[in-house]
Design a protein around this motif. Sequence first.
Motif, PDB file in Angstrom:
ATOM      1  N   ASP A 244      12.776  14.534  30.612  1.00 53.36           N
ATOM      2  CA  ASP A 244      14.030  15.450  30.402  1.00 53.36           C
ATOM      3  C   ASP A 244      15.185  14.417  29.952  1.00 53.36           C
ATOM      4  OD1 ASP A 244      13.853  18.189  31.499  1.00 53.36           O
ATOM      5  OD2 ASP A 244      13.096  16.798  33.182  1.00 53.36           O
TER       6      ASP A 244
ATOM      7  N   GLU B 237       6.277  15.047  32.343  1.00 53.44           N
ATOM      8  CA  GLU B 237       7.392  15.697  32.017  1.00 53.44           C
ATOM      9  C   GLU B 237       8.640  15.060  31.693  1.00 53.44           C
ATOM     10  OE1 GLU B 237       8.684  18.493  35.051  1.00 53.44           O
ATOM     11  OE2 GLU B 237       6.645  18.865  35.642  1.00 53.44           O
TER      12      GLU B 237
ATOM     13  N   LYS C 193       9.927  25.938  33.681  1.00 52.36           N
ATOM     14  CA  LYS C 193      11.207  26.302  32.812  1.00 52.36           C
ATOM     15  C   LYS C 193      11.194  27.739  32.587  1.00 52.36           C
ATOM     16  CE  LYS C 193      11.849  21.805  30.774  1.00 52.36           C
ATOM     17  NZ  LYS C 193      10.756  20.893  30.356  1.00 52.36           N
TER      18      LYS C 193
ATOM     19  N   ASN D 141      13.992  30.523  32.874  1.00 52.22           N
ATOM     20  CA  ASN D 141      14.727  31.201  31.914  1.00 52.22           C
ATOM     21  C   ASN D 141      14.618  32.720  32.509  1.00 52.22           C
ATOM     22  OD1 ASN D 141      14.669  28.916  30.203  1.00 52.22           O
ATOM     23  ND2 ASN D 141      12.883  29.295  29.413  1.00 52.22           N
TER      24      ASN D 141
END
Length: 697
Positions: free
Chosen positions: A134, A132, A168, A172
Amino acid sequence: MNILQTDIQYIPGVGPKRAEILQKEIEVFTLGDLLRWYPYRYIDRTRMYFVSEIDQSQAYIQLKGKITAFEIFGEGHKRRLVAHFTDGTGVVELVWFQGIRYIENKYKINQEYIVFGKPNLFNGRWNIPHPEIDPFMDESDRPEGLMAMYNTTEKMKSHYLNSGAMRKIIGNAFGMIKERLPESLSADVVQEAKLMPFHDAVENIHFPKSPALLRDARFRLKFEELFYLQLSIVRYASDRKEKLKGLLFPKVGRHLNTFYKKKLPFPLTHAQKRVIKEIRRDTATGRQMNRLLQGDVGSGKTLVAIMCMLIALDNGFQSCLMAPTEILAAQHFATFSQMLSGMEVKVALLTGSTRKKEREVIHAALLSGEIDILIGTHALIEDIVQFRNLGFVVIDEQHRFGVVQRAKLWEKSSQPPHVLVMTATPIPRTLAMTVYGDLDVSVIDELPPGRKPVRTVHRYDAKRGALYQFIREQIHAGRQAYFVYPLIEESEKLDLKNLEEGYEHIKTAFPEFTVCKLHGRMKQAEKDEVMRQFVSGKAQIMVSTTVIEVGVDVPNASVMVIESAQRFGLSQLHQLRGRVGRGADQAWCVLITPYELSADTRKRIEIMTETNDGFVIAEADLKLRGPGDLEGTQQSGIPFNLHIADLVRDNAILFRAREIAEGVIARDPGLEQPEHLVLKQQLSRLSGNRYDWSRIS
Ligand code: ADP
Ligand code: MG
């Protein structure tokens, strides 16, 4: 509209294609479903590592650094993208096998990123597959603390729905929620159980703000699941008590009296007396009895069944007893016939191998009421078997019967008969009350006097000399022995002794004795013949498969040798051991295994050699295997699936939930009060339109 009912395709990052995958793979249709896709664990992201620190000890690792270059290797389905990532202390490769074009465009060279993933050593170099990533932000903005990890399927992963993507998307979803989520329990329950509000619980289960809040969130959500489970059971049970009229057995008459005074070969144990009293009380009140009788092997359950059937008979009703195997049915028939000999009680046996002619006679005699007690196997539940007035049903060793089969027995009578389910496989109370719901439970916790506990020892395969000598002495002293093998045919495992081979081996090792052999694929007549040989003492050793596991009673047998004991589960070992120690002599159980054993197996063997207590063994079994495997308690017995709670581990919460559910139903049996509307709604949402399992448990 309730926000929880929002179709998942409208959540940013989902869309129609992924929505379809989520529906198919994990049955997530709405935003509400998605929020209930709980993480399976959490990873501590407070700590940042250096590349130079990577070693075998970290399952997951978080790094801060830059990508210096991308490279593509291989062709076709072997194609992979490699990014060289460094933080100044070393270099690690980030690897992707899918989505190569997308990744290459998304991440920029020489920009600071936070990378998170599972380090993997390949050809002497560290890499992190599908990490992952970011962008590096302010300290304050970075994901930190406990990070949720989600289960995903292969199919989901191939559509980029890995754990990180799920996190994620769930994030959301929270972005779409403008108001606090509605409470999913009634206010009285939230207050009584001191629960965190639903909204905060859901938020903290996915994005824990602190370990303490996560703990409260988990408690709240587990409680909720178990509460609805209990509420459905308690509500149903109270319903049934009102609706179902039970047959009345008010009298104690001549059959029971004659048996008690003239036939009973020994005094009843206190436990037997207590259970008979409990059953008498049930059957005299006008409510339909549904009782589970637990009693360790050899505790004398059969006698309880006989006496209850005589009570039924005294009140003008027929009874039946259903056993899981023909051997056991035949044995019960023999016991009943012998115990009731000289009395005016007509007992019949009906199994799959009963001849057609005889069958027709039995069918007619059941209808006319000439037969008082019918003993049998599955043959008993065929539609053609009809009674004149069936009042009492006993199901022996219940774990062999499915729910549907039990339902069929109910239908044999216009008014449902009383049902007694007998089992030697103790079910821990938590499971019993969950899976069997409203069954009342009776326990025989006392063995008849004079029994010596079976002594259990462990021996290695390679050292049999002394054991055989010992068995020889036992047989010379007039005893008999069993050798049990786990399989009939040598097929799956080559190192497994099969029955045939074992039989030949035992015959050679004990040329002076008669050895007989029993397995499930033999014809009924052959089985009966072998049993007769062994019961009469003509054969001194029986070599068999686990067909003898349930119920077989030969008091003179004093040695049980279990070959390849590592292949058996704890309950099964305990059942097999229960075949000996039924007489007054000291009995032995010998567990034979190879030298090499897994830790779990060693534990099982150790438990067996340490205790004879069926309840201790059942609890240990449950811990070693988990409840899903426990025979007769599969998830199918539960009205809806559990996502977060565990029937065994969350024992204490389960009891609390039961208590509170009982309180609610006592105050408001129909859940009619406005504040309980939410309970009613949630229950129907959870139960869907499943089979009405509880009626027949
Ligand atoms: P299980 O509970 O395993 O079905 P059984 O009903 O087969 O046990 O009983 C085991 C043995 O104990 C039988 O031989 C039975 O006759 C004997 N038995 C039952 N009750 C008593 C008692 N109260 N005193 C002595 N022996 C008993
Ligand atoms: Mg029995």
